[in-house]
Design a protein around this motif. Sequence first.
Motif, PDB file in Angstrom:
ATOM      1  N   VAL A 261       0.790  -1.085   0.186  1.00  0.00           N
ATOM      2  CA  VAL A 261       0.110  -0.131  -0.175  1.00  0.00           C
ATOM      3  C   VAL A 261       0.754   1.497  -0.350  1.00  0.00           C
ATOM      4  CG1 VAL A 261      -2.098   1.367   1.251  1.00  0.00           C
ATOM      5  CG2 VAL A 261      -1.541  -1.548   1.223  1.00  0.00           C
ATOM      6  N   ALA A 262       0.635   2.286  -0.820  1.00  0.00           N
ATOM      7  CA  ALA A 262       1.509   3.222  -1.033  1.00  0.00           C
ATOM      8  C   ALA A 262      -0.151   4.791  -0.914  1.00  0.00           C
ATOM      9  CB  ALA A 262       1.932   3.482  -1.957  1.00  0.00           C
ATOM     10  N   LEU A 263       0.528   5.423  -1.006  1.00  0.00           N
ATOM     11  CA  LEU A 263      -0.822   7.260  -0.546  1.00  0.00           C
ATOM     12  C   LEU A 263       0.381   8.095  -0.003  1.00  0.00           C
ATOM     13  CD1 LEU A 263      -2.564   7.559   3.243  1.00  0.00           C
ATOM     14  CD2 LEU A 263      -0.960   5.316   2.296  1.00  0.00           C
ATOM     15  N   LEU A 264      -0.476   9.404  -0.415  1.00  0.00           N
ATOM     16  CA  LEU A 264      -0.552  10.680  -0.078  1.00  0.00           C
ATOM     17  C   LEU A 264      -1.362  11.536  -0.614  1.00  0.00           C
ATOM     18  CD1 LEU A 264       0.669  12.583  -2.752  1.00  0.00           C
ATOM     19  CD2 LEU A 264       2.434  11.228  -2.772  1.00  0.00           C
ATOM     20  N   TRP A 265      -1.994  12.459   0.169  1.00  0.00           N
ATOM     21  CA  TRP A 265      -2.698  13.773  -0.695  1.00  0.00           C
ATOM     22  C   TRP A 265      -1.644  14.708  -0.346  1.00  0.00           C
ATOM     23  CZ3 TRP A 265      -2.895  11.024   4.528  1.00  0.00           C
ATOM     24  CH2 TRP A 265      -3.973  10.373   4.942  1.00  0.00           C
ATOM     25  N   GLU A 271      -9.443  12.658  -6.034  1.00  0.00           N
ATOM     26  CA  GLU A 271      -9.466  11.445  -5.799  1.00  0.00           C
ATOM     27  C   GLU A 271      -8.649  10.735  -6.991  1.00  0.00           C
ATOM     28  OE1 GLU A 271     -10.368   8.373  -2.557  1.00  0.00           O
ATOM     29  OE2 GLU A 271     -11.583   7.715  -4.881  1.00  0.00           O
ATOM     30  N   ARG A 272      -7.100   9.996  -6.857  1.00  0.00           N
ATOM     31  CA  ARG A 272      -7.185   9.085  -7.108  1.00  0.00           C
ATOM     32  C   ARG A 272      -6.347   7.931  -7.090  1.00  0.00           C
ATOM     33  NH1 ARG A 272      -4.928  11.632 -11.767  1.00  0.00           N
ATOM     34  NH2 ARG A 272      -3.843   9.942 -12.433  1.00  0.00           N
ATOM     35  N   PHE A 292      -8.879  -0.578   2.651  1.00  0.00           N
ATOM     36  CA  PHE A 292      -8.017   0.567   2.581  1.00  0.00           C
ATOM     37  C   PHE A 292      -8.906   1.538   2.819  1.00  0.00           C
ATOM     38  CE2 PHE A 292      -7.020   4.421   0.448  1.00  0.00           C
ATOM     39  CZ  PHE A 292      -5.429   4.716   0.800  1.00  0.00           C
ATOM     40  N   ARG A 293     -10.385   2.423   2.469  1.00  0.00           N
ATOM     41  CA  ARG A 293     -10.963   3.550   3.856  1.00  0.00           C
ATOM     42  C   ARG A 293     -10.750   3.384   5.532  1.00  0.00           C
ATOM     43  NH1 ARG A 293     -11.531   6.120  -1.486  1.00  0.00           N
ATOM     44  NH2 ARG A 293     -12.292   4.862  -3.549  1.00  0.00           N
ATOM     45  N   ASP A 294     -11.754   2.033   5.422  1.00  0.00           N
ATOM     46  CA  ASP A 294     -11.860   1.375   7.156  1.00  0.00           C
ATOM     47  C   ASP A 294     -10.423   2.185   7.376  1.00  0.00           C
ATOM     48  OD1 ASP A 294     -14.076   0.462   6.449  1.00  0.00           O
ATOM     49  OD2 ASP A 294     -13.250  -1.281   6.538  1.00  0.00           O
ATOM     50  N   GLY A 295      -9.389   1.810   6.808  1.00  0.00           N
ATOM     51  CA  GLY A 295      -8.020   2.131   8.081  1.00  0.00           C
ATOM     52  C   GLY A 295      -7.673   3.597   8.038  1.00  0.00           C
ATOM     53  N   VAL A 296      -7.999   4.245   6.803  1.00  0.00           N
ATOM     54  CA  VAL A 296      -7.653   5.367   6.697  1.00  0.00           C
ATOM     55  C   VAL A 296      -8.265   6.630   7.717  1.00  0.00           C
ATOM     56  CG1 VAL A 296      -7.534   7.686   5.361  1.00  0.00           C
ATOM     57  CG2 VAL A 296      -6.323   5.561   4.676  1.00  0.00           C
ATOM     58  N   ALA A 318     -16.421   8.753   3.379  1.00  0.00           N
ATOM     59  CA  ALA A 318     -15.484   8.519   2.686  1.00  0.00           C
ATOM     60  C   ALA A 318     -15.084   9.995   1.780  1.00  0.00           C
ATOM     61  CB  ALA A 318     -16.161   6.826   1.583  1.00  0.00           C
ATOM     62  N   ASP A 319     -16.068  10.762   1.370  1.00  0.00           N
ATOM     63  CA  ASP A 319     -15.533  11.136   0.663  1.00  0.00           C
ATOM     64  C   ASP A 319     -14.692  12.603   1.121  1.00  0.00           C
ATOM     65  OD1 ASP A 319     -17.578  12.767   2.059  1.00  0.00           O
ATOM     66  OD2 ASP A 319     -18.356  14.039   0.362  1.00  0.00           O
ATOM     67  N   ARG A 320     -14.853  12.968   2.500  1.00  0.00           N
ATOM     68  CA  ARG A 320     -13.541  14.048   2.475  1.00  0.00           C
ATOM     69  C   ARG A 320     -12.093  13.438   3.252  1.00  0.00           C
ATOM     70  NH1 ARG A 320     -14.759  18.531   1.837  1.00  0.00           N
ATOM     71  NH2 ARG A 320     -17.085  19.226   3.099  1.00  0.00           N
ATOM     72  N   ILE A 321     -12.215  12.117   3.554  1.00  0.00           N
ATOM     73  CA  ILE A 321     -10.957  11.153   3.706  1.00  0.00           C
ATOM     74  C   ILE A 321     -10.282  11.009   2.757  1.00  0.00           C
ATOM     75  CG2 ILE A 321     -10.538   9.207   4.419  1.00  0.00           C
ATOM     76  CD1 ILE A 321     -11.394  10.775   6.917  1.00  0.00           C
ATOM     77  N   GLY A 322     -10.988  10.804   1.183  1.00  0.00           N
ATOM     78  CA  GLY A 322     -10.052  10.613   0.100  1.00  0.00           C
ATOM     79  C   GLY A 322     -10.048  12.192  -0.632  1.00  0.00           C
ATOM     80  N   GLU A 323     -11.025  13.034  -0.425  1.00  0.00           N
ATOM     81  CA  GLU A 323      -9.953  14.407  -1.102  1.00  0.00           C
ATOM     82  C   GLU A 323      -8.963  14.745  -1.476  1.00  0.00           C
ATOM     83  OE1 GLU A 323     -11.024  19.197  -0.020  1.00  0.00           O
ATOM     84  OE2 GLU A 323     -13.298  17.946   0.021  1.00  0.00           O
ATOM     85  N   GLY A 324      -8.342  14.376  -2.606  1.00  0.00           N
ATOM     86  CA  GLY A 324      -6.652  14.807  -2.714  1.00  0.00           C
ATOM     87  C   GLY A 324      -6.127  13.510  -2.321  1.00  0.00           C
TER      88      GLY A 324
END
Length: 388
Positions: A261-265, A271-272, A292-296, A318-324
């Motif tokens: 898993v890898a991520l950044l804001w 959201e990509r 993944f969404r649960d964990g973030v 989910a929309d707020r967590i995933g923004e950017g």
Amino acid sequence: MSGESTGYDAARIEVLEGREAVRKRPGMWVGSIGERGLHQLVFEVVGRAVNQVLPGRGGSVDVTLTPDGGVRVTDDGPGGPFEDTGDTDGHQGLEALLTSFYAGSEPSGRHVAAVGQFGVGLFVANALSSRLTAEVRWEGVRRVQEYARGVAVTPPSAVGPATGSGTTIAFWPDTEIFETTRCSFAVLAERFRQVAFLNRGLGISLTDERPAGEARAVLFRFPDGVRDFVAALDAETGAALHPDVIGFEREDPRMAGTMEVALLWSGSREERMRSFVNSRATPQGGTHVDGFRDGVAAAVMAYARERGLLAADPDPGADRIGEGLTAVVSVKLDRPEFLGATRGLLGNTDVRVCVGKAVREHLGNWFEEQPGRAAVVVDRIVRGIHQD
């Protein structure tokens, strides 16, 4: 209506098997007889080469589009015999793979990268090619065999000494089958790039010799795997909120597999998200994405609560967590269970729990170790929640 009145009975049923069945209904095996099916044919051959080198036995696959319309795929894997060896492990020789649907023991599960969509193997590629040449470099000898539309033209024969080991398959897609036999360099390059991202250290090159005097070539090899993938995705959108990609890899026996898993804001609002199972894209997501969404969400909310940033106990959404958020979630499973025929949605229930826990732990640790950067990310999410 009776069989007599229609002139139809059991004697009129046509049973096609093997090579004839593939050539009669090619779309059943590669999806279409257009450009999409042509690319799937290439992916089937490249997939076998990739899986020859993945277990650390080699390291690179070279794909060449030749001026006469052929495709040459070379790997530096272990090679092997053309004929069956009679081993108790059930391994078949290359000749059997080219002339029959494979039923023996091959690497499976998490150890296989699904390059093509269908996984039908070399037999279908051979049947749908007007010509195919197979070369094996094994035990110091080069051996070659030629085929025409799936039928052997020559027996396997030694043609000289071999330097190193590996396999080369050169094939010419059949113009009697496909509407076009001209592959798209861009389509092939994008998929090979993706597979290289998802299999750290694997090298895949693509060379196009078709343009006269304008040969072009690309090489894909990514030592940091999905971290490099996320960095590349973010580079397409703009500057990140923090310069470092957050990433980890973990094995979990509860889901009989591994996760990477890898991520950044980023500074954008888009959201990509990209998700994969055994290197196969899952555009519909599934339990690995849900986890993944649960964990973030859990990591962000826990950090915000500990610092008194939340006035209430809202649902982050989910929309707020995933923004950017730019992220890649790749799982490799021994027994993936897909929902639907297209294999675009993962259904393994254990995967959600395992990925969710791992993401929460790793992201939570990163928040603790990088308080300044964590504040930028979490404050932005919390402000969005309060504005709602």
